[in-house]
Structures are given as structure tokens and as C-alpha cells.
Design a protein around this motif. Sequence first.
Motif, PDB file in Angstrom:
ATOM      1  N   GLN A  80       0.827  -1.209   0.000  1.00 53.48           N
ATOM      2  CA  GLN A  80       0.000   0.000   0.000  1.00 53.48           C
ATOM      3  C   GLN A  80       0.862   1.261   0.000  1.00 53.48           C
ATOM      4  N   LEU A  81       1.952   1.226   0.775  1.00 50.52           N
ATOM      5  CA  LEU A  81       2.851   2.383   0.788  1.00 50.52           C
ATOM      6  C   LEU A  81       3.507   2.591  -0.571  1.00 50.52           C
ATOM      7  N   GLN A  82       3.884   1.514  -1.219  1.00 50.15           N
ATOM      8  CA  GLN A  82       4.468   1.639  -2.551  1.00 50.15           C
ATOM      9  C   GLN A  82       3.458   2.203  -3.548  1.00 50.15           C
ATOM     10  N   LYS A  83       2.202   1.827  -3.387  1.00 51.01           N
ATOM     11  CA  LYS A  83       1.170   2.413  -4.246  1.00 51.01           C
ATOM     12  C   LYS A  83       1.032   3.915  -3.983  1.00 51.01           C
ATOM     13  N   MET A  84       1.129   4.312  -2.707  1.00 47.94           N
ATOM     14  CA  MET A  84       1.067   5.738  -2.383  1.00 47.94           C
ATOM     15  C   MET A  84       2.247   6.483  -2.998  1.00 47.94           C
ATOM     16  N   ILE A  85       3.436   5.873  -2.950  1.00 44.01           N
ATOM     17  CA  ILE A  85       4.611   6.509  -3.562  1.00 44.01           C
ATOM     18  C   ILE A  85       4.415   6.643  -5.068  1.00 44.01           C
ATOM     19  N   THR A  86       3.851   5.621  -5.679  1.00 41.55           N
ATOM     20  CA  THR A  86       3.570   5.691  -7.118  1.00 41.55           C
ATOM     21  C   THR A  86       2.565   6.796  -7.425  1.00 41.55           C
ATOM     22  N   SER A  87       1.565   6.943  -6.557  1.00 45.60           N
ATOM     23  CA  SER A  87       0.575   8.008  -6.762  1.00 45.60           C
ATOM     24  C   SER A  87       1.220   9.387  -6.639  1.00 45.60           C
ATOM     25  N   ILE A  88       2.158   9.536  -5.698  1.00 48.01           N
ATOM     26  CA  ILE A  88       2.858  10.823  -5.550  1.00 48.01           C
ATOM     27  C   ILE A  88       3.677  11.122  -6.800  1.00 48.01           C
ATOM     28  N   ASP A  89       4.347  10.102  -7.335  1.00 50.90           N
ATOM     29  CA  ASP A  89       5.116  10.311  -8.569  1.00 50.90           C
ATOM     30  C   ASP A  89       4.199  10.726  -9.721  1.00 50.90           C
ATOM     31  N   GLU A  90       3.048  10.102  -9.817  1.00 51.90           N
ATOM     32  CA  GLU A  90       2.107  10.476 -10.869  1.00 51.90           C
ATOM     33  C   GLU A  90       1.605  11.908 -10.677  1.00 51.90           C
ATOM     34  N   ALA A 110       5.980  19.372  -0.785  1.00 50.21           N
ATOM     35  CA  ALA A 110       5.239  18.537   0.169  1.00 50.21           C
ATOM     36  C   ALA A 110       5.200  17.081  -0.302  1.00 50.21           C
ATOM     37  N   GLY A 111       5.001  16.891  -1.603  1.00 53.01           N
ATOM     38  CA  GLY A 111       4.993  15.532  -2.139  1.00 53.01           C
ATOM     39  C   GLY A 111       6.332  14.841  -1.965  1.00 53.01           C
ATOM     40  N   GLN A 112       7.423  15.615  -2.167  1.00 49.63           N
ATOM     41  CA  GLN A 112       8.746  15.027  -1.984  1.00 49.63           C
ATOM     42  C   GLN A 112       8.995  14.638  -0.531  1.00 49.63           C
ATOM     43  N   ARG A 113       8.540  15.491   0.406  1.00 49.27           N
ATOM     44  CA  ARG A 113       8.709  15.146   1.824  1.00 49.27           C
ATOM     45  C   ARG A 113       7.884  13.912   2.195  1.00 49.27           C
ATOM     46  N   ILE A 114       6.649  13.877   1.677  1.00 49.30           N
ATOM     47  CA  ILE A 114       5.805  12.706   1.958  1.00 49.30           C
ATOM     48  C   ILE A 114       6.427  11.446   1.359  1.00 49.30           C
ATOM     49  N   LYS A 115       6.934  11.580   0.146  1.00 43.88           N
ATOM     50  CA  LYS A 115       7.563  10.434  -0.509  1.00 43.88           C
ATOM     51  C   LYS A 115       8.788   9.964   0.268  1.00 43.88           C
TER      52      LYS A 115
END
Length: 218
Positions: free
Chosen positions: A39-49, A81-86
Motif C-alpha cells: 500500500q505504501l508503494q502504491k502511495m509513492i507511485t501516486s505521488i510520482d504520478e 510537500a509531495g517530496q517530503r511525503i515520498k
Amino acid sequence: MSNTGQISATSTLRKENYSVDLWIKLSQLRIGLESWKMQLQKMITSIDEFEQRILCVQSCDQRPEKEDDKNDTWKPTCKRAGQRIKKRLLEIVCDYDEKIRECTMVIDGMTLATHLSWNQIGYQNAQANLRIASDTKNDSSQMKSIALLTMVFLPATFVSSLFSMTFFNWYPQNGQGILSPYVWIYPVVTICITLVVVGIWYIFTKKCRVPSKDESIV
């Protein structure tokens, strides 16, 4: 002694149940950690998108620079913010990987210990089988010796018993024969008793014989 044996058997059973429960819980924990990692990897993928979409919007935007600076200040903020979350999500994924490795190490250790225990039990069983085979060999040698002694003495015993019967008159007087006219009683009675004994033995062994698996299936 019986109470001590029951206590030791109960303690052994509890240890086995505890090991099984621990293995199940660790397996469930590892599966849960792997699910959360996915699930975390999916969240990281969503941030990249999401970052890619922001870049696409910036490249496709044709408004003047002043107006763009006023209205699009949220884009760099969202990107940071996305980079920090990632970054934080990647740290959590690394922590999950470490926990998964620990669970795997414990499970593998338990599996190895189980295999070693089974190997030890197999070794003990093999040693016990060797001792049983050795004892059986010794018993077989003794039975051969007993059978040999029986074969040596049985004919002499039979002959002495036969000639000691009153059916034979070794010193006949006038008109008497050596062999008694009632000698037929001996073979008749002997054959009848032998048949009865063999018949009882056959019936008893047939009733007590346990059918094999193949016979039970048929």
C-alpha cells in the motif's frame, strides 16, 4: 512415576502448541507487513504520478509570467510537500523491510530448529531400529541353536518312547508274537489328536490374523 510422565508429556505438548502459535502469529505479522508495504508503494507511485501531472501543467500553461507567479505558487509547494511525503514513505518502507526480514529470520530459524528436531528423532529411531535388529539377530541365532538341539534329540526321544511301549514284547514266550495285535491303536489315536490340535491352531490363527491394508481395501 505416572504423574511425572503425565506432567512431562503435558509440558511438551504446551511447548509444541506455543511454537505453533508463535509461528502462525509471525507468519500473519509478516503477511500484514508485506500488505502495508504494498500500500505504501502504491502511495509513492501516486505521488510520482501527481508530480508528473504538475510538470505537465507547468509545461502546458501559456499564461504570462506575472500572472503565473501569482496564481501558481501552490505548485512548488505541492511538489515540495509531495517530496517530503515520498521521503517519509520510503523511510517507512525501509522500516517495514527490516521488520519483514526479522520475521523471515525468526520463521526460518524455527523451520531449521524443527528440521533439526525431526532429524534428531529420525536418528534416534534409526539407532533404536539397529538395536532391535541386533537383538532380533541374536534371538534368531538362539532359536537356530534350540532348533538344532531339538532336531538332534527328537528322533532319539521318539524312538525310545516308541520302543518303550507295551505294544512290543521283546521276550516272547511260546506262541506269542513280538508285536501286539492292538498296535493299531497308537497310530489312530496319534493321527486324531494331531488333526484336532492342528485344526484348533488353524482356526485360532485365522481369527486372530489382522487383515492388511490391501486386503481391507479390496
